[in-house]
Design a protein around this motif. Structure first.
Motif, PDB file in Angstrom:
ATOM      1  N   ASN A   3      74.222  46.048   2.134  1.00 10.94           N
ATOM      2  CA  ASN A   3      74.937  45.163   3.068  1.00 10.94           C
ATOM      3  C   ASN A   3      74.206  45.031   4.399  1.00 10.94           C
ATOM      4  O   ASN A   3      74.274  43.977   5.045  1.00 10.94           O
ATOM      5  N   MET A   4      73.495  46.070   4.822  1.00  7.89           N
ATOM      6  CA  MET A   4      72.744  45.985   6.064  1.00  7.89           C
ATOM      7  C   MET A   4      71.580  45.007   5.928  1.00  7.89           C
ATOM      8  O   MET A   4      71.247  44.296   6.877  1.00  7.89           O
ATOM      9  N   TYR A   5      70.969  44.950   4.739  1.00  3.56           N
ATOM     10  CA  TYR A   5      69.896  43.979   4.540  1.00  3.56           C
ATOM     11  C   TYR A   5      70.449  42.555   4.519  1.00  3.56           C
ATOM     12  O   TYR A   5      69.807  41.632   5.027  1.00  3.56           O
ATOM     13  N   LYS A   6      71.631  42.377   3.974  1.00  2.00           N
ATOM     14  CA  LYS A   6      72.265  41.058   4.029  1.00  2.00           C
ATOM     15  C   LYS A   6      72.590  40.687   5.476  1.00  2.00           C
ATOM     16  O   LYS A   6      72.429  39.530   5.880  1.00  2.00           O
ATOM     17  N   LEU A   7      73.011  41.663   6.265  1.00  2.00           N
ATOM     18  CA  LEU A   7      73.296  41.429   7.679  1.00  2.00           C
ATOM     19  C   LEU A   7      72.015  41.078   8.443  1.00  2.00           C
ATOM     20  O   LEU A   7      72.010  40.156   9.274  1.00  2.00           O
ATOM     21  N   TYR A  51      65.283  51.567   0.081  1.00  2.00           N
ATOM     22  CA  TYR A  51      65.544  50.647   1.185  1.00  2.00           C
ATOM     23  C   TYR A  51      64.884  51.144   2.473  1.00  2.00           C
ATOM     24  O   TYR A  51      64.343  50.357   3.249  1.00  2.00           O
ATOM     25  N   MET A  52      64.920  52.433   2.721  1.00  2.00           N
ATOM     26  CA  MET A  52      64.298  52.985   3.928  1.00  2.00           C
ATOM     27  C   MET A  52      62.780  52.874   3.866  1.00  2.00           C
ATOM     28  O   MET A  52      62.134  52.579   4.873  1.00  2.00           O
ATOM     29  N   TYR A  53      62.195  53.097   2.699  1.00  2.00           N
ATOM     30  CA  TYR A  53      60.748  52.929   2.548  1.00  2.00           C
ATOM     31  C   TYR A  53      60.345  51.475   2.805  1.00  2.00           C
ATOM     32  O   TYR A  53      59.342  51.213   3.477  1.00  2.00           O
ATOM     33  N   ILE A  54      61.110  50.545   2.273  1.00  2.00           N
ATOM     34  CA  ILE A  54      60.807  49.124   2.474  1.00  2.00           C
ATOM     35  C   ILE A  54      60.951  48.754   3.945  1.00  2.00           C
ATOM     36  O   ILE A  54      60.119  48.020   4.493  1.00  2.00           O
ATOM     37  N   LEU A  55      61.987  49.255   4.611  1.00  2.00           N
ATOM     38  CA  LEU A  55      62.161  48.973   6.037  1.00  2.00           C
ATOM     39  C   LEU A  55      61.006  49.537   6.850  1.00  2.00           C
ATOM     40  O   LEU A  55      60.486  48.876   7.752  1.00  2.00           O
ATOM     41  N   GLY A  56      60.580  50.762   6.532  1.00  2.00           N
ATOM     42  CA  GLY A  56      59.450  51.362   7.239  1.00  2.00           C
ATOM     43  C   GLY A  56      58.176  50.557   7.051  1.00  2.00           C
ATOM     44  O   GLY A  56      57.411  50.333   7.996  1.00  2.00           O
ATOM     45  N   ALA A  57      57.929  50.099   5.834  1.00  2.00           N
ATOM     46  CA  ALA A  57      56.736  49.286   5.564  1.00  2.00           C
ATOM     47  C   ALA A  57      56.828  47.954   6.297  1.00  2.00           C
ATOM     48  O   ALA A  57      55.834  47.484   6.868  1.00  2.00           O
ATOM     49  N   TYR A  58      58.003  47.342   6.299  1.00  2.00           N
ATOM     50  CA  TYR A  58      58.200  46.067   6.998  1.00  2.00           C
ATOM     51  C   TYR A  58      57.941  46.234   8.489  1.00  2.00           C
ATOM     52  O   TYR A  58      57.250  45.409   9.113  1.00  2.00           O
ATOM     53  N   LEU A  59      58.484  47.286   9.098  1.00  2.00           N
ATOM     54  CA  LEU A  59      58.295  47.512  10.525  1.00  2.00           C
ATOM     55  C   LEU A  59      56.840  47.821  10.857  1.00  2.00           C
ATOM     56  O   LEU A  59      56.330  47.396  11.901  1.00  2.00           O
TER      57      LEU A  59
END
Length: 80
Positions: A3-7, A51-59
């Motif tokens: 839901n946070m990724y949708k947000l 999800y956290m790994y993907i967020l870290g890579a994105y950032l």
């Protein structure tokens, strides 16, 4: 976590519309791409760790790109 990724997709969509209204096409297209990326990830139902790994890579990719742009491409004080 999905839901946070949708947000995040929702808010990047809002930014895309605002950039478009302001006449800034390049940031608008970048935000539109981020919106699609986040919405797609929001419906994948991955584990929280993934999800956290993907967020870290994105950032990390964002910070490298932003640092490159601000150091080598952007001309300070070059307005319209």
């Amino acid at each position: 976590m999905d839901n946070m990724y949708k947000l995040m997709g929702f808010w990047t969509g809002i930014f895309a519309v605002m950039f478009y209204i302001g006449g800034m096409m390049t940031p608008s297209l970048l935000m539109l791409a981020s919106t699609g990326f986040f919405i797609l990830l929001g419906y994948m139902n991955l584990t929280e760790r993934m999800y956290m790994y993907i967020l870290g890579a994105y950032l990390m990719v964002f910070m490298v790109g932003f640092s490159y742009y601000t150091n080598f491409i952007h001309v300070p004080g070059a307005g319209h």
